[in-house]
Design a protein around this motif. Structure first.
Motif, mmCIF file in Angstrom:
data_model
loop_
_atom_site.group_PDB
_atom_site.id
_atom_site.type_symbol
_atom_site.label_atom_id
_atom_site.label_comp_id
_atom_site.label_asym_id
_atom_site.label_seq_id
_atom_site.Cartn_x
_atom_site.Cartn_y
_atom_site.Cartn_z
ATOM 1 N N ASP A 168 0.832 -1.202 0.000
ATOM 2 C CA ASP A 168 0.000 0.000 0.000
ATOM 3 C C ASP A 168 0.871 1.259 0.000
ATOM 4 O O ASP A 168 0.609 2.207 -0.735
ATOM 5 C CB ASP A 168 -0.949 0.002 1.196
ATOM 6 N N TYR A 169 1.914 1.257 0.840
ATOM 7 C CA TYR A 169 2.860 2.380 0.832
ATOM 8 C C TYR A 169 3.491 2.527 -0.549
ATOM 9 O O TYR A 169 3.663 3.626 -1.061
ATOM 10 C CB TYR A 169 3.976 2.175 1.862
ATOM 11 N N GLU A 170 3.833 1.390 -1.148
ATOM 12 C CA GLU A 170 4.472 1.417 -2.458
ATOM 13 C C GLU A 170 3.527 1.975 -3.531
ATOM 14 O O GLU A 170 3.947 2.739 -4.395
ATOM 15 C CB GLU A 170 4.940 0.011 -2.837
ATOM 16 N N GLN A 171 2.257 1.605 -3.477
ATOM 17 C CA GLN A 171 1.293 2.120 -4.457
ATOM 18 C C GLN A 171 1.113 3.633 -4.314
ATOM 19 O O GLN A 171 1.016 4.352 -5.310
ATOM 20 C CB GLN A 171 -0.052 1.411 -4.305
ATOM 21 N N ILE A 172 1.075 4.107 -3.095
ATOM 22 C CA ILE A 172 0.949 5.552 -2.861
ATOM 23 C C ILE A 172 2.200 6.263 -3.364
ATOM 24 O O ILE A 172 2.107 7.280 -4.054
ATOM 25 C CB ILE A 172 0.687 5.826 -1.368
ATOM 26 N N ALA A 173 3.367 5.711 -3.046
ATOM 27 C CA ALA A 173 4.617 6.305 -3.513
ATOM 28 C C ALA A 173 4.709 6.274 -5.034
ATOM 29 O O ALA A 173 5.204 7.217 -5.653
ATOM 30 C CB ALA A 173 5.807 5.581 -2.890
ATOM 31 N N LEU A 174 4.204 5.216 -5.631
ATOM 32 C CA LEU A 174 4.206 5.107 -7.087
ATOM 33 C C LEU A 174 3.323 6.189 -7.721
ATOM 34 O O LEU A 174 3.706 6.817 -8.710
ATOM 35 C CB LEU A 174 3.732 3.715 -7.495
ATOM 36 N N GLN A 175 2.168 6.419 -7.142
ATOM 37 C CA GLN A 175 1.273 7.481 -7.628
ATOM 38 C C GLN A 175 1.963 8.842 -7.530
ATOM 39 O O GLN A 175 1.927 9.645 -8.461
ATOM 40 C CB GLN A 175 -0.021 7.475 -6.801
ATOM 41 N N LEU A 176 2.595 9.097 -6.392
ATOM 42 C CA LEU A 176 3.291 10.366 -6.197
ATOM 43 C C LEU A 176 4.510 10.487 -7.113
ATOM 44 O O LEU A 176 4.813 11.574 -7.610
ATOM 45 C CB LEU A 176 3.699 10.519 -4.733
ATOM 46 N N THR A 177 5.167 9.377 -7.373
ATOM 47 C CA THR A 177 6.323 9.386 -8.273
ATOM 48 C C THR A 177 5.923 9.778 -9.687
ATOM 49 O O THR A 177 6.574 10.606 -10.321
ATOM 50 C CB THR A 177 7.002 8.000 -8.281
ATOM 51 N N GLY A 178 4.855 9.184 -10.179
ATOM 52 C CA GLY A 178 4.385 9.528 -11.523
ATOM 53 C C GLY A 178 4.019 10.995 -11.632
ATOM 54 O O GLY A 178 4.352 11.662 -12.615
ATOM 55 N N HIS A 179 3.354 11.499 -10.617
ATOM 56 C CA HIS A 179 2.963 12.915 -10.646
ATOM 57 C C HIS A 179 4.196 13.807 -10.515
ATOM 58 O O HIS A 179 4.283 14.841 -11.186
ATOM 59 C CB HIS A 179 1.945 13.208 -9.547
ATOM 60 N N ALA A 180 5.149 13.414 -9.690
ATOM 61 C CA ALA A 180 6.381 14.197 -9.553
ATOM 62 C C ALA A 180 7.132 14.266 -10.877
ATOM 63 O O ALA A 180 7.673 15.316 -11.236
ATOM 64 C CB ALA A 180 7.269 13.595 -8.462
ATOM 65 N N ARG A 181 7.155 13.181 -11.612
ATOM 66 C CA ARG A 181 7.838 13.189 -12.919
ATOM 67 C C ARG A 181 7.148 14.157 -13.889
ATOM 68 O O ARG A 181 7.814 14.897 -14.614
ATOM 69 C CB ARG A 181 7.885 11.786 -13.508
ATOM 70 N N ALA A 182 5.829 14.148 -13.892
ATOM 71 C CA ALA A 182 5.091 15.074 -14.756
ATOM 72 C C ALA A 182 5.325 16.519 -14.324
ATOM 73 O O ALA A 182 5.505 17.413 -15.165
ATOM 74 C CB ALA A 182 3.600 14.740 -14.738
ATOM 75 N N LEU A 183 5.330 16.756 -13.018
ATOM 76 C CA LEU A 183 5.596 18.104 -12.513
ATOM 77 C C LEU A 183 7.004 18.558 -12.862
ATOM 78 O O LEU A 183 7.207 19.715 -13.266
ATOM 79 C CB LEU A 183 5.437 18.133 -10.986
ATOM 80 N N ALA A 184 7.970 17.672 -12.704
ATOM 81 C CA ALA A 184 9.353 18.024 -13.024
ATOM 82 C C ALA A 184 9.481 18.395 -14.500
ATOM 83 O O ALA A 184 10.177 19.361 -14.838
ATOM 84 C CB ALA A 184 10.287 16.873 -12.671
ATOM 85 N N ALA A 185 8.799 17.677 -15.363
ATOM 86 C CA ALA A 185 8.826 18.009 -16.793
ATOM 87 C C ALA A 185 8.222 19.389 -17.033
ATOM 88 O O ALA A 185 8.744 20.174 -17.835
ATOM 89 C CB ALA A 185 8.075 16.957 -17.596
ATOM 90 N N ASP A 186 7.152 19.712 -16.327
ATOM 91 C CA ASP A 186 6.519 21.017 -16.469
ATOM 92 C C ASP A 186 7.431 22.121 -15.943
ATOM 93 O O ASP A 186 7.587 23.173 -16.573
ATOM 94 C CB ASP A 186 5.173 21.030 -15.742
ATOM 95 N N VAL A 187 8.058 21.903 -14.797
ATOM 96 C CA VAL A 187 8.994 22.883 -14.241
ATOM 97 C C VAL A 187 10.146 23.096 -15.212
ATOM 98 O O VAL A 187 10.532 24.232 -15.509
ATOM 99 C CB VAL A 187 9.510 22.428 -12.853
ATOM 100 N N ARG A 188 10.698 22.003 -15.736
ATOM 101 C CA ARG A 188 11.815 22.090 -16.686
ATOM 102 C C ARG A 188 11.407 22.883 -17.925
ATOM 103 O O ARG A 188 12.146 23.763 -18.393
ATOM 104 C CB ARG A 188 12.264 20.685 -17.082
#
Length: 124
Positions: free
Chosen positions: A45-65
């Protein structure tokens, strides 16, 4: 085209930069994850939550870049974005481990990326 999927070649990340981010639910998830006390979830469950946040962080990082690259070279906001992006790359390079700490690290990263994105969107 491969099977029923279309493969797109987008080396500059232009398509990703045009997708709107679903901010509200992710900010609510970040708030909830950072408010955890002694929560006892299964590692998956922790891993699934972290995975969701990881995907969103990658999209955010691309937007920031993408937004930072559009700024003039002498704009200090771009330099600060580079710092946050380096930190994001470091955090995202760590494999998920199915712990609350891992999920909370990803939540803090999403919060930091949104803060930087907001500063990039603000007039200088």
């Amino acid at each position: 085209m491969s099977g029923t999927h279309t493969v797109l070649h987008d080396p500059q990340g232009l398509i990703e930069g045009e997708l709107p981010l679903d901010r509200g639910p992710h900010e609510a998830l970040v708030t909830a994850v950072l408010a955890w006390g002694c929560l006892d979830l299964a590692p998956r469950d922790y891993e699934q939550i972290a995975l969701q946040l990881t995907g969103h962080a990658r999209a955010l990082a691309a937007d920031v870049r993408h937004r930072a690259s559009a700024l003039p070279k002498d704009d200090g906001r771009a330099a600060l974005a580079d710092v946050v992006l380096r930190e994001a790359a470091q955090i995202l390079s760590v494999p998920l481990d199915g712990t609350a700490r891992c999920a909370q690290d990803r939540a803090r990263l999403v919060r930091a990326l949104y803060a930087r994105l907001d500063r990039l969107a603000a007039p200088s």
